[in-house]
Design a protein around this motif. Structure first.
Motif, short mmCIF file in Angstrom:
data_model
loop_
_atom_site.label_atom_id
_atom_site.label_comp_id
_atom_site.label_asym_id
_atom_site.label_seq_id
_atom_site.Cartn_x
_atom_site.Cartn_y
_atom_site.Cartn_z
N MET A 35 19.41 17.31 -7.60
CA MET A 35 17.94 17.40 -6.82
C MET A 35 18.03 18.25 -5.88
N SER A 36 17.14 19.45 -6.10
CA SER A 36 17.14 20.73 -5.43
C SER A 36 16.44 20.57 -4.03
N GLY A 37 15.54 19.50 -3.90
CA GLY A 37 14.58 19.44 -2.40
C GLY A 37 13.43 18.27 -2.46
N VAL A 38 13.22 17.87 -1.45
CA VAL A 38 12.10 16.95 -1.20
C VAL A 38 11.42 17.68 -0.27
N ASP A 39 9.88 17.63 -0.53
CA ASP A 39 8.86 18.08 0.24
C ASP A 39 8.38 16.89 1.14
N THR A 40 8.87 16.75 2.34
CA THR A 40 8.89 15.95 3.24
C THR A 40 7.29 15.97 3.75
N VAL A 41 6.84 16.92 3.86
CA VAL A 41 5.30 17.35 4.40
C VAL A 41 4.35 16.59 3.07
N ARG A 42 4.77 16.82 2.03
CA ARG A 42 3.63 16.08 1.09
C ARG A 42 4.04 14.70 1.05
N LEU A 43 5.07 14.18 1.28
CA LEU A 43 5.56 12.75 1.31
C LEU A 43 4.48 12.30 2.34
N ARG A 44 4.66 12.76 3.58
CA ARG A 44 3.97 12.15 4.69
C ARG A 44 2.34 12.22 4.59
N ALA A 45 1.77 13.35 3.69
CA ALA A 45 0.51 13.26 3.35
C ALA A 45 0.22 12.36 2.27
N LEU A 46 1.07 12.08 1.30
CA LEU A 46 0.69 10.97 0.46
C LEU A 46 0.83 9.67 1.02
N LEU A 47 1.71 9.42 2.30
CA LEU A 47 1.57 8.06 2.72
C LEU A 47 0.15 7.89 3.60
N ALA A 48 -0.16 9.13 4.24
CA ALA A 48 -1.43 8.95 4.94
C ALA A 48 -2.64 8.89 3.96
N GLU A 49 -2.89 9.47 3.11
CA GLU A 49 -3.85 9.30 1.85
C GLU A 49 -3.82 7.84 1.41
N ARG A 50 -2.80 7.16 1.38
CA ARG A 50 -2.66 5.82 0.93
C ARG A 50 -2.78 4.81 1.97
N LYS A 51 -2.55 5.17 3.28
CA LYS A 51 -2.54 4.32 4.28
C LYS A 51 -1.56 3.44 4.20
N ARG A 52 -0.46 3.65 4.16
CA ARG A 52 0.74 3.03 3.85
C ARG A 52 1.97 3.44 4.71
N SER A 53 2.89 2.71 5.29
CA SER A 53 3.87 2.93 6.09
C SER A 53 5.04 3.30 5.29
N ALA A 54 6.02 4.12 5.73
CA ALA A 54 7.27 4.39 5.01
C ALA A 54 8.18 3.04 4.71
N ARG A 55 8.04 2.12 5.79
CA ARG A 55 8.81 0.79 5.65
C ARG A 55 8.29 -0.02 4.56
N ASP A 56 6.75 0.04 4.45
CA ASP A 56 6.02 -0.90 3.35
C ASP A 56 6.27 -0.54 2.05
N VAL A 57 6.38 1.04 1.90
CA VAL A 57 6.76 1.44 0.82
C VAL A 57 8.09 1.11 0.26
N SER A 58 9.04 1.42 1.23
CA SER A 58 10.66 1.23 0.83
C SER A 58 10.63 -0.22 0.49
N ARG A 59 10.06 -1.09 1.07
CA ARG A 59 10.48 -2.59 0.77
C ARG A 59 9.54 -3.02 -0.59
N SER A 60 8.65 -2.44 -0.67
CA SER A 60 7.80 -2.64 -1.98
C SER A 60 8.54 -2.07 -3.14
N ALA A 61 9.17 -0.96 -2.89
CA ALA A 61 9.91 -0.18 -4.02
C ALA A 61 11.46 -0.87 -4.45
N GLY A 62 11.65 -2.11 -3.29
CA GLY A 62 12.96 -2.66 -3.59
C GLY A 62 14.07 -1.83 -2.94
N LEU A 63 13.79 -0.93 -2.00
CA LEU A 63 14.85 -0.32 -1.30
C LEU A 63 15.12 -0.85 0.05
N GLY A 64 16.12 -0.35 0.82
CA GLY A 64 16.10 -0.66 2.08
C GLY A 64 15.07 -0.29 3.11
#
Length: 227
Positions: A1-30
């Protein structure tokens, strides 16, 4: 893995109106998995973790991460080609707290692609732990699972399914494999084991005020670990 675009990740969360915690739990992660990535505490998240996040956000992995050549692309709903991630451990009789239950699993044992017959619904792998179904699926195998809830699964005798039981409002969970049998008592979920501990069925009607019982997955394939 060479890199993660955290700016884009934050934008995707904002676009979908979801929190990082909600996505993590729904994905079956910590619960803090995505937050740790965004805040730089997780500098080398696995392809499996990022695949689950991409699938939950319904985007290809390339939307926010660059993948070294040769690594499998992420599974994402409605996006192909894809390889299935290992999403859960299925182990009868083992109650886990939510924190223990949501684990970051290793890479799949081999490249398993979604089954086109079930292309409309989420699919993943689960690693089998324990002997409750060892006459059919021995411990150490990986089962290919389709989301029973999203597909509106109707139980049929002979099907192998993933059953989830929840206690304490969902804070304690257990996943187990069972074989469906439908008879005079309704839907019963049977172990198929050589272990004397696992010789009685679990009924959906066993759900009560403190314990929920639900079929959450239909097993459509079994794979050996490749070590």
């Amino acid at each position: 893995m060479s890199g993660v675009d955290t700016v884009r990740l934050r934008a995707l969360l904002a676009e979908r109106k979801r929190s990082a915690r909600d996505v993590s739990r729904s994905a079956g992660l910590g619960e803090t998995a995505l937050k740790d990535i965004l805040q730089g505490r997780s500098r080398s998240p696995s392809i499996n973790t990022l695949s689950l996040i991409a699938a939950e956000l319904d985007v290809p992995l390339s939307e926010f991460a660059s993948v070294d050549e040769g690594l499998a692309p992420a599974r994402s709903r409605q996006i192909a080609p894809a390889y299935l991630p290992v999403r859960h451990r299925v182990a009868a009789g083992l109650w886990l707290s939510v924190e223990e239950y949501a684990q970051d699993f290793p890479e799949p044992p081999q490249a398993v692609v979604p089954d086109s017959r079930y292309a409309e619904w989420p699919q993943w792998l689960e690693v089998v732990d324990g002997d409750s179904m060892n006459l059919v699926v021995p411990a150490g195998r990986y089962v290919h699972v389709v989301d029973a809830l999203e597909m509106g699964y109707a139980p049929r005798s002979g099907d192998i399914v993933v059953v989830e039981r929840r206690r304490m409002g969902g804070h304690m969970r257990e996943r187990t494999l069972k074989e469906v049998q439908i008879g005079g008592q309704g839907v019963e979920l049977w172990p198929r084991s050589s272990d004397p501990k696992y010789q009685t069925p679990l009924a959906l009607a066993d759900a009560d005020e403190t314990t929920e019982v639900q079929i959450v997955g239909k097993v459509i394939g079994v794979y050996w670990s490749m070590g």
